[in-house]
Write a protein that holds these residues in place. Structure first.
Motif, PDB file in Angstrom:
ATOM      1  N   SER A  17       0.831  -1.210   0.000  1.00  0.00           N
ATOM      2  CA  SER A  17       0.000   0.000   0.000  1.00  0.00           C
ATOM      3  C   SER A  17       0.859   1.252   0.000  1.00  0.00           C
ATOM      4  CB  SER A  17      -0.931   0.003   1.220  1.00  0.00           C
ATOM      5  OG  SER A  17      -1.816  -1.092   1.185  1.00  0.00           O
ATOM      6  N   ALA A  18       1.941   1.226   0.791  1.00  0.00           N
ATOM      7  CA  ALA A  18       2.867   2.357   0.792  1.00  0.00           C
ATOM      8  C   ALA A  18       3.472   2.560  -0.591  1.00  0.00           C
ATOM      9  CB  ALA A  18       3.965   2.124   1.828  1.00  0.00           C
ATOM     10  N   GLY A  19       3.801   1.459  -1.270  1.00  0.00           N
ATOM     11  CA  GLY A  19       4.361   1.558  -2.604  1.00  0.00           C
ATOM     12  C   GLY A  19       3.400   2.162  -3.610  1.00  0.00           C
ATOM     13  N   ILE A  20       2.135   1.777  -3.514  1.00  0.00           N
ATOM     14  CA  ILE A  20       1.121   2.330  -4.411  1.00  0.00           C
ATOM     15  C   ILE A  20       0.988   3.832  -4.207  1.00  0.00           C
ATOM     16  CG2 ILE A  20      -1.355   2.365  -4.936  1.00  0.00           C
ATOM     17  CD1 ILE A  20      -1.337  -0.675  -4.251  1.00  0.00           C
ATOM     18  N   TYR A  21       0.878   4.253  -2.957  1.00  0.00           N
ATOM     19  CA  TYR A  21       0.695   5.675  -2.664  1.00  0.00           C
ATOM     20  C   TYR A  21       1.939   6.477  -3.012  1.00  0.00           C
ATOM     21  CZ  TYR A  21      -3.920   5.690  -0.577  1.00  0.00           C
ATOM     22  OH  TYR A  21      -5.273   5.624  -0.404  1.00  0.00           O
ATOM     23  N   ALA A  22       3.106   5.926  -2.717  1.00  0.00           N
ATOM     24  CA  ALA A  22       4.346   6.649  -3.029  1.00  0.00           C
ATOM     25  C   ALA A  22       4.506   6.812  -4.531  1.00  0.00           C
ATOM     26  CB  ALA A  22       5.541   5.903  -2.440  1.00  0.00           C
ATOM     27  N   GLY A  23       4.266   5.746  -5.265  1.00  0.00           N
ATOM     28  CA  GLY A  23       4.422   5.809  -6.703  1.00  0.00           C
ATOM     29  C   GLY A  23       3.430   6.740  -7.373  1.00  0.00           C
ATOM     30  N   ARG A  24       2.210   6.745  -6.891  1.00  0.00           N
ATOM     31  CA  ARG A  24       1.186   7.632  -7.456  1.00  0.00           C
ATOM     32  C   ARG A  24       1.498   9.092  -7.184  1.00  0.00           C
ATOM     33  NH1 ARG A  24      -3.655   6.310  -9.286  1.00  0.00           N
ATOM     34  NH2 ARG A  24      -4.612   8.101  -8.253  1.00  0.00           N
ATOM     35  N   ASN A  26       4.393  10.167  -7.593  1.00  0.00           N
ATOM     36  CA  ASN A  26       5.536  10.379  -8.489  1.00  0.00           C
ATOM     37  C   ASN A  26       6.867  10.381  -7.740  1.00  0.00           C
ATOM     38  OD1 ASN A  26       6.360  10.544 -11.167  1.00  0.00           O
ATOM     39  ND2 ASN A  26       6.666  12.765 -11.042  1.00  0.00           N
ATOM     40  N   SER A  27       6.895   9.681  -6.585  1.00  0.00           N
ATOM     41  CA  SER A  27       8.161   9.502  -5.889  1.00  0.00           C
ATOM     42  C   SER A  27       8.893   8.307  -6.488  1.00  0.00           C
ATOM     43  CB  SER A  27       7.917   9.225  -4.395  1.00  0.00           C
ATOM     44  OG  SER A  27       7.286  10.302  -3.766  1.00  0.00           O
ATOM     45  N   LYS A  28      10.182   8.432  -6.667  1.00  0.00           N
ATOM     46  CA  LYS A  28      10.970   7.284  -7.109  1.00  0.00           C
ATOM     47  C   LYS A  28      11.110   6.341  -5.916  1.00  0.00           C
ATOM     48  CE  LYS A  28      15.146   5.783  -9.451  1.00  0.00           C
ATOM     49  NZ  LYS A  28      16.485   6.146  -9.966  1.00  0.00           N
ATOM     50  N   THR A  29      10.480   5.174  -6.028  1.00  0.00           N
ATOM     51  CA  THR A  29      10.300   4.309  -4.863  1.00  0.00           C
ATOM     52  C   THR A  29      10.783   2.900  -5.153  1.00  0.00           C
ATOM     53  OG1 THR A  29       8.346   5.582  -4.210  1.00  0.00           O
ATOM     54  CG2 THR A  29       8.602   3.411  -3.226  1.00  0.00           C
ATOM     55  N   LEU A  30      11.431   2.305  -4.155  1.00  0.00           N
ATOM     56  CA  LEU A  30      11.868   0.914  -4.220  1.00  0.00           C
ATOM     57  C   LEU A  30      11.272   0.157  -3.048  1.00  0.00           C
ATOM     58  CD1 LEU A  30      13.684  -1.399  -5.299  1.00  0.00           C
ATOM     59  CD2 LEU A  30      15.515  -0.486  -3.843  1.00  0.00           C
ATOM     60  N   LEU A  31      10.752  -1.014  -3.318  1.00  0.00           N
ATOM     61  CA  LEU A  31      10.191  -1.897  -2.293  1.00  0.00           C
ATOM     62  C   LEU A  31      11.046  -3.152  -2.238  1.00  0.00           C
ATOM     63  CD1 LEU A  31       7.954  -2.678  -0.305  1.00  0.00           C
ATOM     64  CD2 LEU A  31       6.496  -3.229  -2.239  1.00  0.00           C
ATOM     65  N   ILE A  32      11.605  -3.445  -1.066  1.00  0.00           N
ATOM     66  CA  ILE A  32      12.510  -4.586  -0.888  1.00  0.00           C
ATOM     67  C   ILE A  32      11.910  -5.573   0.106  1.00  0.00           C
ATOM     68  CG2 ILE A  32      14.826  -5.327  -0.210  1.00  0.00           C
ATOM     69  CD1 ILE A  32      15.814  -2.499  -0.741  1.00  0.00           C
TER      70      ILE A  32
END
Length: 302
Positions: A17-24, A26-32
């Motif tokens: 969920s954090a990845g979805i919100y961060a990406g939307r 327009n933050s450059k985001t990595l999920l590990i």
């Protein structure tokens, strides 16, 4: 070394969920994630309280959520974080067994792991009758006797799932009343699932595989129950090793302390999901993940 605005550690419901919100945003985001996307969420046999679905299992919901998340951020599975270093300017270097990354913000969504019984025979029979996941291993015990250890929602859900598979299920609980929600206990009653009350596991016995379990009653008496498998559902432990290495404050149970914005005591480090304790529900984890990434985005230049 590749630069990211936000790195999320842990790809369960909160991390996705954090990845979805961060990406939307327009933050450059990595999920590990050190394992597969989903974490313990993959093991949930059935849910009837997740908005939008009258009935869905964890594996299917993770599949939907992962597909959505991949549209907005990069997901690295099977990548173990070895160290995190905080630089003087407040940013972070994350070293894994595969690469190194630089980021302004970290969201810890590391979740929890299964609590073990820590009794004689448990380690010996792991994978040979001792299991922590009915969804993973239940089919091996169709039409056979199994015990589910625990008294909360997870134990009730796993018992119902195993019964639906065709297993002969009994629950072992250390108290005289289950802690599971009423709608689950009603299903247990309807299906006629027996509960062995006021009992704790003392030993797991067998030759090549599990054959019986020694139980101690609260009155001190000992009984031996024949079974082909033991499914342990007695709660979880926080995976807080990275939090500790960063100096993040924990509560007495080892869960990360956050404020309402999912901030920890360490600047630019946020936490979401089961690692924060509290009500361990999928929808709560998703909400915390959304809050954490939204706040991290809003404060990225402050």
């Amino acid at each position: 070394m590749e630069e990211y605005e936000i790195i999320i550690i842990g790809a369960g419901p909160a991390g996705l969920s954090a990845g979805i919100y961060a990406g939307r945003q327009n933050s450059k985001t990595l999920l590990i994630d050190k394992g597969l996307t989903g974490g313990l969420g993959l093991e949930v046999p059935a849910m009837e309280n997740y908005p939008g679905y009258e009935h869905i299992n964890g594996m299917k919901l993770i599949e939907h959520t992962k597909n959505q998340c991949e549209q907005y951020c990069q997901i690295n599975e099977m990548e173990n974080i070895e160290s995190i270093t905080k630089e003087e300017n407040g940013s972070f270097i994350i070293n894994t067994d595969k690469d190194s990354y630089h980021t302004q913000n970290i969201i810890l969504a590391t979740g929890s792991k299964h609590r073990q019984l820590n009794v004689l025979g448990e380690d010996e029979f792991k994978g040979r009758g001792v299991s922590y996941c009915a969804t993973c291993d239940g089919m091996f015990f169709k039409n056979r006797k199994v015990l589910v250890i625990g008294g909360g929602n997870s134990a009730a859900q796993e018992s119902i799932f195993l019964t639906n598979l065709g297993c002969d299920v009994q629950i072992v609980h250390r108290r005289d009343e289950l802690r599971a929600e009423k709608y689950l206990t009603d299903v247990l009653d309807k299906k006629g699932i027996n509960v062995i009350w006021n009992s704790v596991v003392k030993e797991i016995k067998g030759s090549q595989t599990v054959e019986s379990v020694i139980l101690e009653k609260t009155d001190g008496s000992i009984i031996e129950v024949e079974t082909d498998a033991l499914f342990v559902a007695i709660g979880d432990l926080p995976q807080n090793e990275l939090a500790i290495s960063l100096g993040v404050k924990l509560d007495d149970s080892g869960y990360i302390i956050t404020d309402k914005q999912q901030k920890t005591n360490v600047e630019h480090v946020y936490a979401a999901g089961d690692i924060t304790g509290g009500i361990k529900q999928w929808v709560v984890a998703c909400g915390e993940g959304a809050v954490a990434s939204s706040i991290a985005f809003n404060e990225r230049d402050l």
